[in-house]
Design a protein around this motif. Sequence first.
Motif, PDB file in Angstrom:
ATOM      1  N   THR A   4     -62.934  10.831   3.348  1.00  0.00           N
ATOM      2  CA  THR A   4     -61.846  11.751   3.663  1.00  0.00           C
ATOM      3  C   THR A   4     -60.531  11.301   3.020  1.00  0.00           C
ATOM      4  O   THR A   4     -60.169  10.121   3.088  1.00  0.00           O
ATOM      5  N   LEU A  11     -55.013  18.002   6.514  1.00  0.00           N
ATOM      6  CA  LEU A  11     -55.507  19.074   5.654  1.00  0.00           C
ATOM      7  C   LEU A  11     -56.736  19.712   6.287  1.00  0.00           C
ATOM      8  O   LEU A  11     -57.385  19.109   7.150  1.00  0.00           O
ATOM      9  N   HIS A  12     -57.066  20.892   5.816  1.00  0.00           N
ATOM     10  CA  HIS A  12     -58.313  21.503   6.252  1.00  0.00           C
ATOM     11  C   HIS A  12     -59.467  20.568   5.869  1.00  0.00           C
ATOM     12  O   HIS A  12     -59.485  20.026   4.753  1.00  0.00           O
ATOM     13  N   PRO A  13     -60.428  20.383   6.764  1.00  0.00           N
ATOM     14  CA  PRO A  13     -61.522  19.448   6.466  1.00  0.00           C
ATOM     15  C   PRO A  13     -62.249  19.748   5.154  1.00  0.00           C
ATOM     16  O   PRO A  13     -62.709  18.822   4.469  1.00  0.00           O
ATOM     17  N   LEU A  14     -62.347  21.018   4.765  1.00  0.00           N
ATOM     18  CA  LEU A  14     -63.039  21.330   3.504  1.00  0.00           C
ATOM     19  C   LEU A  14     -62.322  20.699   2.313  1.00  0.00           C
ATOM     20  O   LEU A  14     -62.956  20.299   1.339  1.00  0.00           O
ATOM     21  N   HIS A 122     -68.401  23.433   1.796  1.00  0.00           N
ATOM     22  CA  HIS A 122     -68.732  24.156   3.032  1.00  0.00           C
ATOM     23  C   HIS A 122     -70.246  24.215   3.246  1.00  0.00           C
ATOM     24  O   HIS A 122     -70.742  24.121   4.367  1.00  0.00           O
TER      25      HIS A 122
END
Length: 197
Positions: A4, A11-14, A122
Motif C-alpha cells: 500500500t 487514498l481510495h484503496p484501488l 478491482h
Amino acid sequence: MTRTAPSSLPLHPLLAERWSPRGFDRDHEVGERQLDALLEAARWAPSAANTQPWRFVVARRGTVDFDVVYRALAPGNQAWADAASVLIVAAAQTVSADGTPLPWASYDTGQAVAHLSVQAQHDGLAVHQMGGFDRDRLAAEFDLPAEITPLVVVALGRHDPDAQLPEPFASRERAVRERLPLDALLLQRDPRRTAAA
Ligand SMILES: Cc1cc2nc3c(=O)[nH]c(=O)nc-3n(C[C@H](O)[C@H](O)[C@H](O)COP(=O)(O)O)c2cc1C
C-alpha cells in the motif's frame, strides 16, 4: 503481501494498493469476460474530443502473438514478463482516418491504460507497464501503419508473491515505494514578476 502506498493523505484503496509487481503466477489464465472487462474500462476513458485513439494488441500466454511481443521486450523485462497471463501492446493512433493530427493521442492512451489498471486492481489482477521494448520491431511484426505508435507493453496477470525472480528484480519487489513530495509537483508563477498592465 501488501504494498500500500504510504500516501500523505488517505487514498481510495484501488489507488493506494495498486503497484507494479514482476512476480506473476505462470499458471494463471485470465477469463475471456475478465479480459473484456479490462478493455471495456480502457474503452470508457476520456479522450480529447472523444477521439479514442487507443489501440491494443492482446496476446495470451501460449500463443504465437505472445511470443512475438515477448521477444520484442528489453532483456530486463524478458527476465520476468514470460509469466504474465497476457501481454497487451497499447498503441496510439496519432493521425485520424481523414488525416487530422491527434496531438493528445499519447496522453489519451496513457489514460486508457490507467483505467485498465484500476479495473484490473478491482478484479484482483495485477498490471506492470513496460516502456522497455523494441517499438519498430513490434510495429513491423503486427504490420502497424505509421500513424499507429506502440507506447507500452502491459503485463497482466495474477500476482504471485512467491514467484522466483532473479536479482535485481527480487529486491525491487520488496523495495520501499517512493514518490516525489506533493510540493515538488506544484508549479508556481515567479512572485517577482509584476502583474500584467
Ligand atoms: C510508461 C511506463 C513505462 C515503464 N517501463 C517499465 C519497464 O520497461 N520495465 C519495468 O520493469 N517497469 C516499467 N514501468 C513500471 C514503473 O517502473 C513503475 O510504475 C514505477 O516504478 C512505480 O511503481 P508502482 O507502479 O509499483 O507504483 C513503466 C511504467 C510506465 C508507466
